[in-house]
Design a protein around this motif. Structure first.
Motif, PDB file in Angstrom:
ATOM      1  N   VAL A 195       0.871  -1.176   0.000  1.00 20.49           N
ATOM      2  CA  VAL A 195       0.000   0.000   0.000  1.00 20.49           C
ATOM      3  C   VAL A 195       0.910   1.228   0.000  1.00 20.49           C
ATOM      4  O   VAL A 195       1.739   1.390   0.899  1.00 20.49           O
ATOM      5  CB  VAL A 195      -0.937   0.033   1.224  1.00 20.49           C
ATOM      6  N   ALA A 196       0.766   2.077  -1.016  1.00 19.73           N
ATOM      7  CA  ALA A 196       1.673   3.216  -1.170  1.00 19.73           C
ATOM      8  C   ALA A 196       0.902   4.500  -1.433  1.00 19.73           C
ATOM      9  O   ALA A 196      -0.117   4.499  -2.125  1.00 19.73           O
ATOM     10  CB  ALA A 196       2.646   2.955  -2.316  1.00 19.73           C
ATOM     11  N   SER A 197       1.391   5.596  -0.876  1.00 21.40           N
ATOM     12  CA  SER A 197       0.895   6.916  -1.255  1.00 21.40           C
ATOM     13  C   SER A 197       2.006   7.614  -2.034  1.00 21.40           C
ATOM     14  O   SER A 197       3.186   7.393  -1.773  1.00 21.40           O
ATOM     15  CB  SER A 197       0.500   7.741  -0.027  1.00 21.40           C
ATOM     16  N   THR A 198       1.619   8.438  -2.989  1.00 21.06           N
ATOM     17  CA  THR A 198       2.612   9.142  -3.804  1.00 21.06           C
ATOM     18  C   THR A 198       1.968  10.339  -4.487  1.00 21.06           C
ATOM     19  O   THR A 198       0.794  10.280  -4.873  1.00 21.06           O
ATOM     20  CB  THR A 198       3.217   8.210  -4.868  1.00 21.06           C
ATOM     21  N   PRO A 199       2.709  11.437  -4.659  1.00 24.55           N
ATOM     22  CA  PRO A 199       2.192  12.574  -5.418  1.00 24.55           C
ATOM     23  C   PRO A 199       2.552  12.488  -6.898  1.00 24.55           C
ATOM     24  O   PRO A 199       2.162  13.340  -7.683  1.00 24.55           O
ATOM     25  CB  PRO A 199       2.904  13.766  -4.761  1.00 24.55           C
ATOM     26  N   TYR A 200       3.335  11.470  -7.286  1.00 28.98           N
ATOM     27  CA  TYR A 200       3.789  11.336  -8.674  1.00 28.98           C
ATOM     28  C   TYR A 200       2.787  10.512  -9.485  1.00 28.98           C
ATOM     29  O   TYR A 200       2.510   9.355  -9.150  1.00 28.98           O
ATOM     30  CB  TYR A 200       5.158  10.666  -8.727  1.00 28.98           C
ATOM     31  N   LEU A 201       2.273  11.076 -10.561  1.00 29.07           N
ATOM     32  CA  LEU A 201       1.240  10.398 -11.339  1.00 29.07           C
ATOM     33  C   LEU A 201       1.763   9.146 -12.031  1.00 29.07           C
ATOM     34  O   LEU A 201       1.019   8.174 -12.207  1.00 29.07           O
ATOM     35  CB  LEU A 201       0.647  11.357 -12.374  1.00 29.07           C
TER      36      LEU A 201
ATOM     37  N   PHE B 208     -11.116  12.680 -11.392  1.00 29.43           N
ATOM     38  CA  PHE B 208     -10.714  13.823 -10.564  1.00 29.43           C
ATOM     39  C   PHE B 208      -9.557  14.581 -11.225  1.00 29.43           C
ATOM     40  O   PHE B 208      -8.571  14.958 -10.593  1.00 29.43           O
ATOM     41  CB  PHE B 208     -10.315  13.348  -9.160  1.00 29.43           C
ATOM     42  N   ALA B 209      -9.695  14.800 -12.522  1.00 32.28           N
ATOM     43  CA  ALA B 209      -8.638  15.444 -13.311  1.00 32.28           C
ATOM     44  C   ALA B 209      -8.326  16.855 -12.826  1.00 32.28           C
ATOM     45  O   ALA B 209      -7.195  17.329 -12.959  1.00 32.28           O
ATOM     46  CB  ALA B 209      -9.034  15.470 -14.780  1.00 32.28           C
ATOM     47  N   ASP B 210      -9.312  17.552 -12.247  1.00 30.10           N
ATOM     48  CA  ASP B 210      -9.073  18.915 -11.769  1.00 30.10           C
ATOM     49  C   ASP B 210      -8.038  18.952 -10.658  1.00 30.10           C
ATOM     50  O   ASP B 210      -7.322  19.953 -10.484  1.00 30.10           O
ATOM     51  CB  ASP B 210     -10.372  19.555 -11.282  1.00 30.10           C
ATOM     52  N   ILE B 211      -7.912  17.855  -9.909  1.00 27.71           N
ATOM     53  CA  ILE B 211      -6.938  17.775  -8.815  1.00 27.71           C
ATOM     54  C   ILE B 211      -5.619  17.176  -9.290  1.00 27.71           C
ATOM     55  O   ILE B 211      -4.536  17.684  -8.968  1.00 27.71           O
ATOM     56  CB  ILE B 211      -7.506  16.945  -7.650  1.00 27.71           C
ATOM     57  N   PHE B 212      -5.707  16.112 -10.086  1.00 29.71           N
ATOM     58  CA  PHE B 212      -4.501  15.384 -10.457  1.00 29.71           C
ATOM     59  C   PHE B 212      -3.882  15.829 -11.774  1.00 29.71           C
ATOM     60  O   PHE B 212      -2.713  15.567 -12.028  1.00 29.71           O
ATOM     61  CB  PHE B 212      -4.793  13.879 -10.510  1.00 29.71           C
TER      62      PHE B 212
ATOM     63  N   GLY C 144       8.445  19.411  -3.143  1.00 23.45           N
ATOM     64  CA  GLY C 144       8.550  17.980  -2.851  1.00 23.45           C
ATOM     65  C   GLY C 144       7.378  17.472  -2.025  1.00 23.45           C
ATOM     66  O   GLY C 144       7.034  18.026  -0.988  1.00 23.45           O
ATOM     67  N   GLY C 145       6.726  16.407  -2.503  1.00 22.56           N
ATOM     68  CA  GLY C 145       5.656  15.765  -1.749  1.00 22.56           C
ATOM     69  C   GLY C 145       4.311  16.431  -1.831  1.00 22.56           C
ATOM     70  O   GLY C 145       3.403  16.096  -1.067  1.00 22.56           O
ATOM     71  N   VAL C 146       4.127  17.374  -2.779  1.00 24.82           N
ATOM     72  CA  VAL C 146       2.873  18.129  -2.855  1.00 24.82           C
ATOM     73  C   VAL C 146       2.047  17.661  -4.054  1.00 24.82           C
ATOM     74  O   VAL C 146       2.588  17.325  -5.104  1.00 24.82           O
ATOM     75  CB  VAL C 146       3.169  19.643  -2.963  1.00 24.82           C
ATOM     76  N   ASP C 147       0.729  17.648  -3.904  1.00 18.59           N
ATOM     77  CA  ASP C 147      -0.148  17.177  -4.965  1.00 18.59           C
ATOM     78  C   ASP C 147      -0.130  18.143  -6.162  1.00 18.59           C
ATOM     79  O   ASP C 147       0.225  19.319  -6.017  1.00 18.59           O
ATOM     80  CB  ASP C 147      -1.576  17.019  -4.443  1.00 18.59           C
TER      81      ASP C 147
END
Length: 493
Positions: A190-196, A226-230, A411-414
């Motif tokens: 299970v991973a979280s990441t800001p990189y698409l 959710f393209a407006d965010i990502f 770094g680390g921001v959406d």
């Protein structure tokens, strides 16, 4: 999904910090051997969820289970089965590589020898540095060590909270190749990441926003929904700004600059210039020499040989003057967590020698510009990461410097918050402030007027994004960077 096939089960979990609901009725499940993503903007609740799953926090409502064990009543069983990499490396900087690994093995009631087979493929890549302190490793090597420490007790579930933040694109690719290898061993990830590009490597993702799950599906479906965010629209500078910039004078000039540490040349004979109002991207893999070069330009370090001027001042003899004419924002924000937003602004205004009346007037203007009026008396430590970054940048140009140096500021921001940050950068450039920026986000490299890419202490390429893509016959800046970085011959450490 059959109960026997579920590795993680989260049902109606809630967690609050005072009046803030970090998690609000969150439910999802993860299959055994699945690569599952937890994604969302800053402050969405991702880290809180990870801490509940690895039993560092208790849920206030609902229930969570890992491998069938309850996170409240069966903590010890879970801790034997879970490996965890928090957002900031969980390494002891003053311990060696080997000492860190031994410590974590002991923590989990095993030994390095007993768990070696489970980490062999990863640890063997850094084992020759076993006597080096963790703090002296590059970001990529720290990653591999932290992952080895998380795997030394052979866990069945691996929790990764933004494990590649601050790491260059090539090292990030290598890290995800290692995760693919772990999936083949049926380890649940299970991973979280800001990189698409990393989000797309997950099999499914859960989108968290303001503590709630907005959707669970494949990466393609969630990123589109959710393209407006990502995937916010790009930013373009006006032709008028470009024309004004091309006619401007140079505010940074560097000729044959060298910085040696013994026989090692961290910066090895680089030359370039930067114009007033230009957004200049200074890129390179971890260990390429870009931070060392930046330290010389900002007066934090002295060159071994070569010459350079910043805002007209000599980097060898007038570094104190340079510091008065520049702004600087490092990866580790130059804000004081124990001071309020307004107190930080006033403090730095005073440090920059501004008069009290000017500080008061500009503080009011800045709070309004950032929509921070209602947060003026909030402690900085309570702000979301993206807010801190926007405040740190605004503070770094509060005194209207000629040049601002930004060392991996996002770094680390959406993506949506990063876009807002770059709008601030463009606004600063329009005011005539030169922006000298390092970044590991290649979409941000596209926003720069010109880019230099360092490899092995030298500048390997220099030009506009379009020029570099054309010269190297690459489709985008990510491919340009990867093509050049893979030509490095010296170790990133």
């Amino acid at each position: 999904m059959n109960t026997k096939d579920i590795a993680i089960e989260v049902r109606n979990v809630g967690k609050s910090y005072g009046k803030v609901k970090a998690l609000d009725d969150v439910s999802f499940s993860v299959g055994k051997g699945e690569v599952f993503g937890l994604i969302g903007p800053d402050g969405a609740g991702k880290t809180t969820m990870f801490r509940i799953l690895c039993t560092l926090l208790l849920p206030e409502q609902g229930r969570a289970a890992v491998d069938g064990f309850d996170t409240v009543s069966q903590m010890k069983d879970i801790r034997k089965r879970v490996g965890y990499m928090p957002g900031k490396f969980s390494l002891y900087q003053d311990l060696t590589v080997e000492e860190n690994l031994q410590f974590f093995a002991t923590l989990f009631g095993t030994t390095v020898e007993e768990g070696y087979d489970s980490i062999r493929a990863i640890y063997s890549q850094i084992e020759r540095f076993r006597d080096r302190k963790a703090g002296a490793l590059s970001g990529g090597m720290k990653q591999k060590l932290a992952l080895s420490c998380a795997l030394v007790h052979s866990p069945s579930v691996l929790l990764l909270d933004e494990p590649t933040t601050g790491v260059d694109p090539v090292s990030r690719k290598e890290f995800w190749e290692m995760l693919t290898m772990l999936k083949e061993r049926n380890i649940t990830i299970v991973a979280s990441t800001p990189y698409l590009d990393e989000v797309r490597q997950c099999e499914r993702v859960a989108f968290l926003d303001h503590g709630q799950v907005r959707g669970i599906d494949t990466p393609e479906v969630i990123l589109d929904r959710f393209a407006d965010i990502f995937n916010p629209p790009g930013i373009k500078r006006s032709n008028e700004n470009k024309a004004r910039q091309e006619a401007a004078q140079n505010v940074i000039e560097v000729n044959h600059l060298v910085k040696a540490f013994g026989s090692f040349h961290a910066v090895d004979d680089i030359s370039f210039s930067v114009r007033k109002g230009e957004i200049f991207g200074f890129l390179g893999a971890n260990g390429a020499g870009k931070t060392t070069a930046m330290h010389m330009l900002t007066g934090l370090n002295q060159p071994t040989s070569g010459t350079g001027t910043v805002a007209g001042f000599d980097i060898r003899t007038e570094h104190e003057q340079i510091k008065k004419h520049i702004g600087y924002m490092s990866q580790r924000f130059s804000l004081y967590d124990d001071l309020t937003v307004a107190e930080n602004i006033r403090l730095f205004g005073g440090i920059y020698g501004m008069k009290d009346e000017e500080i008061s007037r500009k503080t009011t203007e800045l709070l309004k510009e950032l929509n921070f009026e209602s947060h003026a008396n909030d402690l900085v430590r309570s702000l979301p990461l993206g807010w801190k970054q926007k405040l740190a940048f605004s503070v770094s140009i509060f005194h209207q410097p000629e040049i601002v140096f930004l060392d991996e500021p996002t770094g680390g921001v959406d993506p949506a918050t990063r876009r807002q940050f770059w709008e601030l950068i463009y606004h600063a450039a329009e005011q005539g402030i030169t922006v000298f920026v390092t970044t590991h986000y290649m979409d941000e490299a596209e926003y720069c007027d010109r880019i230099s890419i360092m490899v092995d202490g030298k500048i390997s390429a220099l030009g506009t994004p379009d020029e570099l893509k054309r010269q190297l016959n690459q489709p985008d800046m990510d491919h340009v960077f990867t093509y050049l970085a893979r030509q490095a011959t010296r170790s990133s450490d």
